[in-house]
Design a protein around this motif. Structure first.
Motif, PDB file in Angstrom:
ATOM      1  N   ARG B 231       0.918  -1.139   0.001  1.00 21.64           N
ATOM      2  CA  ARG B 231       0.017  -0.099   0.084  1.00 21.64           C
ATOM      3  C   ARG B 231       0.906   1.379   0.006  1.00 21.64           C
ATOM      4  O   ARG B 231       2.264   1.152   0.462  1.00 21.64           O
ATOM      5  CB  ARG B 231      -0.872  -0.150   1.241  1.00 21.64           C
ATOM      6  CG  ARG B 231      -2.023  -0.910   1.249  1.00 21.64           C
ATOM      7  CD  ARG B 231      -3.111  -0.408   0.657  1.00 21.64           C
ATOM      8  NE  ARG B 231      -3.544   0.835   1.116  1.00 21.64           N
ATOM      9  CZ  ARG B 231      -4.234   1.561   0.378  1.00 21.64           C
ATOM     10  NH1 ARG B 231      -4.693   1.455  -1.189  1.00 21.64           N
ATOM     11  NH2 ARG B 231      -4.659   2.971   0.696  1.00 21.64           N
ATOM     12  N   LEU B 290      -0.525   2.998  10.797  1.00 23.80           N
ATOM     13  CA  LEU B 290      -1.773   2.332  10.512  1.00 23.80           C
ATOM     14  C   LEU B 290      -2.642   2.694   9.544  1.00 23.80           C
ATOM     15  O   LEU B 290      -3.292   1.867   8.988  1.00 23.80           O
ATOM     16  CB  LEU B 290      -2.575   2.648  12.018  1.00 23.80           C
ATOM     17  CG  LEU B 290      -1.745   1.897  13.147  1.00 23.80           C
ATOM     18  CD1 LEU B 290      -2.576   2.534  14.456  1.00 23.80           C
ATOM     19  CD2 LEU B 290      -1.935   0.441  13.181  1.00 23.80           C
ATOM     20  N   LEU B 291      -2.551   3.924   9.250  1.00 23.90           N
ATOM     21  CA  LEU B 291      -3.390   4.372   8.064  1.00 23.90           C
ATOM     22  C   LEU B 291      -2.873   3.884   6.707  1.00 23.90           C
ATOM     23  O   LEU B 291      -3.482   3.914   5.799  1.00 23.90           O
ATOM     24  CB  LEU B 291      -3.353   6.024   8.161  1.00 23.90           C
ATOM     25  CG  LEU B 291      -4.316   6.548   9.358  1.00 23.90           C
ATOM     26  CD1 LEU B 291      -4.211   7.958   9.446  1.00 23.90           C
ATOM     27  CD2 LEU B 291      -5.806   6.146   9.109  1.00 23.90           C
ATOM     28  N   ARG B 294      -4.931   1.094   5.538  1.00 24.79           N
ATOM     29  CA  ARG B 294      -6.330   1.303   5.114  1.00 24.79           C
ATOM     30  C   ARG B 294      -6.361   0.608   3.636  1.00 24.79           C
ATOM     31  O   ARG B 294      -5.528   0.701   2.808  1.00 24.79           O
ATOM     32  CB  ARG B 294      -6.349   2.725   4.481  1.00 24.79           C
ATOM     33  CG  ARG B 294      -6.901   3.771   5.488  1.00 24.79           C
ATOM     34  CD  ARG B 294      -7.457   5.056   5.224  1.00 24.79           C
ATOM     35  NE  ARG B 294      -8.608   5.002   4.510  1.00 24.79           N
ATOM     36  CZ  ARG B 294      -8.976   6.023   3.817  1.00 24.79           C
ATOM     37  NH1 ARG B 294      -8.250   6.810   3.311  1.00 24.79           N
ATOM     38  NH2 ARG B 294     -10.268   6.011   3.252  1.00 24.79           N
ATOM     39  N   GLY B 295      -7.419  -0.081   3.625  1.00 23.66           N
ATOM     40  CA  GLY B 295      -7.852  -0.896   2.418  1.00 23.66           C
ATOM     41  C   GLY B 295      -6.841  -2.243   2.415  1.00 23.66           C
ATOM     42  O   GLY B 295      -6.943  -3.078   1.531  1.00 23.66           O
ATOM     43  N   TRP B 297      -6.634  -4.130   5.415  1.00 21.69           N
ATOM     44  CA  TRP B 297      -6.911  -4.813   6.904  1.00 21.69           C
ATOM     45  C   TRP B 297      -7.390  -6.121   6.480  1.00 21.69           C
ATOM     46  O   TRP B 297      -7.158  -7.029   7.425  1.00 21.69           O
ATOM     47  CB  TRP B 297      -8.292  -4.175   7.408  1.00 21.69           C
ATOM     48  CG  TRP B 297      -7.215  -2.941   8.059  1.00 21.69           C
ATOM     49  CD1 TRP B 297      -7.315  -1.536   7.444  1.00 21.69           C
ATOM     50  CD2 TRP B 297      -6.560  -3.059   9.361  1.00 21.69           C
ATOM     51  NE1 TRP B 297      -6.771  -0.795   8.467  1.00 21.69           N
ATOM     52  CE2 TRP B 297      -6.112  -1.459   9.490  1.00 21.69           C
ATOM     53  CE3 TRP B 297      -6.345  -3.716  10.296  1.00 21.69           C
ATOM     54  CZ2 TRP B 297      -5.373  -1.200  10.563  1.00 21.69           C
ATOM     55  CZ3 TRP B 297      -5.395  -3.589  11.565  1.00 21.69           C
ATOM     56  CH2 TRP B 297      -5.128  -2.082  11.662  1.00 21.69           C
TER      57      TRP B 297
END
Lengths: 293, 707
Positions: B231, B290-291, B294-295, B297
């Protein structure tokens, strides 16, 4: 089984902790001081503890979410679809507080960076995070102003002096109205059972650290034999308790004990004579024989 | 554009990774042993080299510098080559770095149990090893900067920023804190004394956490997490802001280790407020990590690598919130010197560093051996054992810390300490020490499973020592404009210099006034240098690591001045303490006012068998102090060294010092003889007793004067 027992121990320890928290609270409330009183400080502390608990709660919720994520793995496709149709209130809140861009629009903010295949997005700083940063900076400025520029709150030395003054005041109020009809030369041993028990209780919590609970002696000398380093009469023992012995670990108790309690303790020490406890230290000092009974 | 062919060096990464695993196992095993010694003191088997006081520094050093350090180097060497599109600057330097570092670790593993220590936490190694560390660190730095300079990537990625900050700051910290005057080949005294030594030490200690355990691992996170999750990094802006604010603010926060001590109030307050301001910069790293997920998880559920990293980043967030809260004075008053702090550092160590390392290893090993992870199931087992281990470790320690602290502070209605006997507060928490050891055991067994899994993975694949890659050479051309920060990203020398400036400011502002302005440490006329015998005793105290369990800092609280029967500790009392010995944990009681509190016989019996004077004590016996003799030929060297760093021994005193030594020793010997104890005056115990009887007594001859 073992673990359960340990858990029980832990819960009981927690209970002790809570009880003691209450204990310190009642004590601290009775203290007084000028400027920011101890009471206000206490409320500030409780406020802080409250905030900390709140934060811990947030972290806990977060961890739960995390767990849920792991558990969702076990769900069937059908269950999962149903589950994901409606975003949770937490997900919505999370999205708005972070100013999250919908994943579909991510292309718009993709930077032309490419480091070994790692790309970077140009998302905003999360608004709540920025807010948190500002709040901590304001806190820092206010803190320094209060303690070092306007000096409206006491620093550690002054706080210590206030703590001691409060303790002294408490002691003075407790001792007001005591009737003391003796001094260190005229003091006589009490035979009153209640007063002796009071002396014994004190002896076993404080004096026992050095003299052993049965008076046989540890770091301090044996108190059960006829040999004394500073005399063995009631008046001698009272004086040692009251004034301490210079260059030894025997401190003066005068500032902490009122005369009646010092007499009770000295009287109790007298009752230890000739008890011959096991493991007592050998005689030390000079033989003392009571002159008259 | 012409593509250049080159090869990434995987072999050096492999070696560092293997060292990581080996020393991880060793360091944690030592941790497990000392955790057990806290409820089973006999576990040193009566051997002087295995007491808690000597093994605790071995545990911290092994875990920090051997386990985490080697992992850092493995992670950095792998990612840096790829982020900069080049092989390392020099293979030779890489290998000097590797073998040099391992030699240092071996030297630590030998010297620390032997009691060769400076006593300064996480800087215990003696001066020859300090010099070796400096040299090897510079080798690492040259290799790193050289690699950056010959890069084929125009801009430096955020991971590289963190690596640069790590190199620069650790170099500064290590050199400044290691200033010491050698006495013998393996003995030195800190250049600084008392309050100043404490300030320098905790500026170092705190920032060792910041720049050895945090910044390199944020760098690793920025490479391995987006790689594993596939990501894009969430926010470039956040990277910039949190990087610069983190390194600038972190360096100021050291004094929060010295709250309510004799450190000047203004320095304490700076420690507090900068710690609070550190929350957001730290959380910036957590959020960006953590962000980034996103997408992804759904992948976190599947992939053990991501699982470990998610918990690591969460643990990072938790401990970087807890740290600032512990820096608030009213909370610190409760938590300092207790097991709360032990819980705190282990959430960071086991959670953030440990889990990050496991995540990286599970990703790296299959990649470098060109295969898949041997067993995801085993990795998941490791994950749950590790997580459970952290919880079972931390919760009892939190409870122990709070319970014991409240017991220390509790006064009854009559104004007496409810628990005047320190030992009572220890026996109360021994069951929690047992729980903690179980937690450690769980965590450790997870690591063993990992070792097996990684070995099997390597076995089923084939190691790729040199990985072919290609990239166009960096054109020499002037680029103007762009984001202001991207300009910096292509100018490594300026970037490094700015980093240095950012980390120097806080340290300079806190240290220079403490060293130069006299009012910060009011002198006390009655405070005198130690006698020769006391010096020998003090060195025994340091050798045995007494400071690992005993503080020498009575804080300004009624509960402490009553318990320790004397005034709270004053800055002027420590002016001849090279090094300072304030300690950071009270497993046993404070000793600053112990001088004169017990007679010589008590100390004699206590050190021979602590339970004889203190039933239930968890302190081990020290029988070797009664067999071993002090070496009086070293007296002169000690005195000369101390005079060099400013202790006012008269010129020529070193020639007659041993006469004083003998006289004082004879006095103690004769005093013991009165109680039918026969011991040679040269026995180590005599010197130790002399030192203990001196502690905190100068001030009793009360004549405080502000000169």
């Amino acid at each position: 089984m073992n673990i359960i027992r340990k858990f029980k121990h832990k819960t009981s320890a927690l209970m002790v902790a809570i009880l003691m928290l209450l204990g310190t609270k009642t004590y601290a409330q009775s203290a007084t001081g000028s400027g920011i009183s101890q009471e206000t400080m206490l409320y500030i502390t409780f406020g802080l503890v409250f905030v900390v608990s709140l934060l811990v709660l947030l972290v806990a919720i977060y961890v739960l979410q995390l767990l849920k994520t792991f558990i969702r793995k076990e769900m069937s496709a059908e269950q999962l679809a149903k589950y994901e149709a409606e975003p949770s209130w937490f997900a919505k809140l999370w999205a708005s507080w972070n100013d999250l861009k919908p994943l579909e629009e991510e292309e718009d903010i993709l930077l032309d960076h490419d480091y070994d295949g790692i790309k970077e997005l140009d998302n905003h700083l999360p608004p709540w995070w920025k807010g948190l940063f500002y709040v901590t900076i304001v806190y820092a400025v206010v803190y320094l102003l209060i303690f070092h520029v306007f000096e409206t709150a006491p620093l550690q030395e002054e706080r210590y002096e206030r703590e001691i003054a409060a303790a002294d005041a408490l002691k003075a109020s407790q001792e007001a109205g005591l009737v003391v009809d003796f001094d260190e030369n005229t003091v006589t041993a009490t035979t009153d059972a209640v007063e002796l028990a009071d002396g014994q209780k004190f002896f076993e919590t404080q004096c026992a650290l050095c003299h052993k609970a049965d008076g046989g002696g540890l770091a301090g000398p044996n108190l059960t034999d006829k040999y004394w380093k500073n005399g063995g009469s009631m008046s001698d023992i009272y004086k040692v308790i009251k004034n301490g012995v210079p260059n030894t670990a025997m401190i003066s108790w005068e500032s902490q004990l009122n005369p009646l309690r010092m007499r009770n303790v000295a009287s109790y020490v007298m009752t230890l004579q000739g008890t011959n406890p096991p493991g007592a230290l050998p005689p030390d000092g000079e033989l003392y024989e009571p002159e008259n009974e | 554009m012409q593509l250049e062919q080159f090869k990434y060096d995987n072999k050096i990464v492999k070696y560092f990774a293997i060292a990581t695993v080996i020393f991880g196992v060793v360091g944690m095993l030592v941790g497990l042993i000392i955790a057990t010694q806290l409820f089973l003191p006999q576990l040193n088997f009566g051997i002087q080299y295995t007491t808690f006081g000597r093994l605790r520094p071995l545990h911290t050093n092994a875990v920090i510098f051997a386990f985490v350090g080697n992992a850092m180097f493995a992670g950095v060497y792998y990612s840096m080559q790829r982020l900069l599109k080049t092989r390392m600057f020099s293979d030779k330097l890489s290998w000097i770095h590797f073998w040099g570092w391992q030699l240092i670790i071996v030297a630590a593993a030998i010297t620390l149990p032997l009691g060769l220590t400076t006593s300064k936490e996480y800087a215990e190694l003696e001066w020859p090893i300090d010099i070796a560390i400096t040299l090897i660190w510079v080798v690492f730095g040259i290799n790193m900067i050289g690699t950056i300079l010959k890069r084929r990537e125009r801009h430096m990625y955020v991971a590289i920023w963190f690596y640069i900050a790590t190199f620069v700051t650790v170099a500064v910290l290590h050199v400044v804190n290691s200033f010491e005057i050698p006495v013998t080949l393996f003995k030195s005294y800190s250049w600084y004394a008392g309050v100043q030594d404490a300030l320098v030490q905790w500026w170092y200690g705190h920032n060792a956490v910041a720049f050895f355990l945090t910044t390199p691992f944020l760098g690793l996170m920025y490479y391995y997490l987006p790689k594993a999750a596939n990501r894009p990094v969430y926010s470039y802006k956040l990277s910039i802001i949190h990087f610069w604010s983190l390194i600038f603010i972190y360096i100021w926060a050291g004094p929060h280790h010295l709250l309510y001590t004799s450190l000047p109030d203004w320095a304490q307050s700076l420690g507090t407020v900068f710690s609070i301001m550190l929350i957001a910069p730290s959380w910036g790293g957590m959020l960006n990590g953590l962000l980034t997920l996103r997408g992804a998880w759904d992948r976190v559920r599947e992939d053990p690598v991501l699982k470990f990293m998610v918990v690591a980043v969460t643990a990072y967030g938790m401990s970087t919130l807890e740290g600032p809260l512990l820096s608030i004075k009213s909370i610190n008053a409760i938590a300092h010197f207790t097991d709360w702090i032990i819980a705190h550092v282990h959430v960071g160590g086991l959670g953030w560093n440990g889990f990050m390392i496991f995540g990286v290893l599970y990703w790296l090993v299959p990649k470098m051996w060109g295969t898949k992870l041997f067993s995801t199931k085993l990795a998941n087992t490791h994950f749950w054992l590790g997580t459970l281990g952290i919880i079972v470790y931390a919760l009892p320690m939190y409870t122990a810390g709070v319970v014991q602290s409240l017991m220390w502070k509790n006064f009854n209605a009559e104004g007496f300490l409810e628990y005047p006997n320190f030992l009572e507060t220890v026996t109360q928490i021994v069951p929690m020490y047992m729980m903690r050891a179980i937690g450690g055991l769980l965590y450790f067994s997870g690591v063993i499973i990992m070792v097996v899994n990684l070995m099997k993975t390597a076995k089923q694949g084939k190691f790729i020592p040199d990985e072919a890659a290609e990239a166009p050479a960096l054109e020499k051309k002037k680029i103007v404009g762009g984001h202001w920060h991207s300009v910096l990203e292509r100018k490594p020398v300026i970037f490094t210099s700015l980093t240095l400036v950012a980390i120097l400011i806080g340290g300079v502002i806190e240290m220079v006034p403490t060293f130069l302005i006299k009012s910060n440490i009011p002198t006390i006329a009655s405070v005198q240098p130690y006698t020769p015998l006391e010096l020998h005793g003090r060195d025994i105290y340091i050798r045995e690591g007494c400071n690992n369990c005993h503080s020498q800092m009575v804080r300004p609280f009624r509960s402490e001045t009553v318990r320790y029967k004397g005034e709270y500790s004053k800055a002027g009392e420590f002016v001849y303490d090279h090094p300072f010995l304030w300690g950071s944990k009270r497993t046993g009681p404070d000793l600053h006012r112990v001088g004169g509190a017990y007679n010589n016989v008590w100390h004699f019996n206590h050190m021979l068998d602590p339970t004889s004077t203190s039933p239930g004590s968890i302190m081990p016996p020290y029988p070797w102090l009664y067999r071993q003799q002090i070496d009086a030929t070293k007296t002169a060297g000690k005195i000369k060294a101390l005079r060099t760093v400013g202790v006012p021994y008269e010129e020529g005193y070193e020639d007659v010092a041993n006469a004083d030594l003998k006289e004082q020793a004879m006095a103690i010997k004769n005093d013991l003889k009165e109680s039918d104890i026969d011991i040679p005056e040269t026995a180590e115990i005599v010197a130790l007793i002399a030192y203990l009887q001196r502690l905190g007594t100068d001030i009793k001859a009360e004549s405080t004067a502000n000169k």
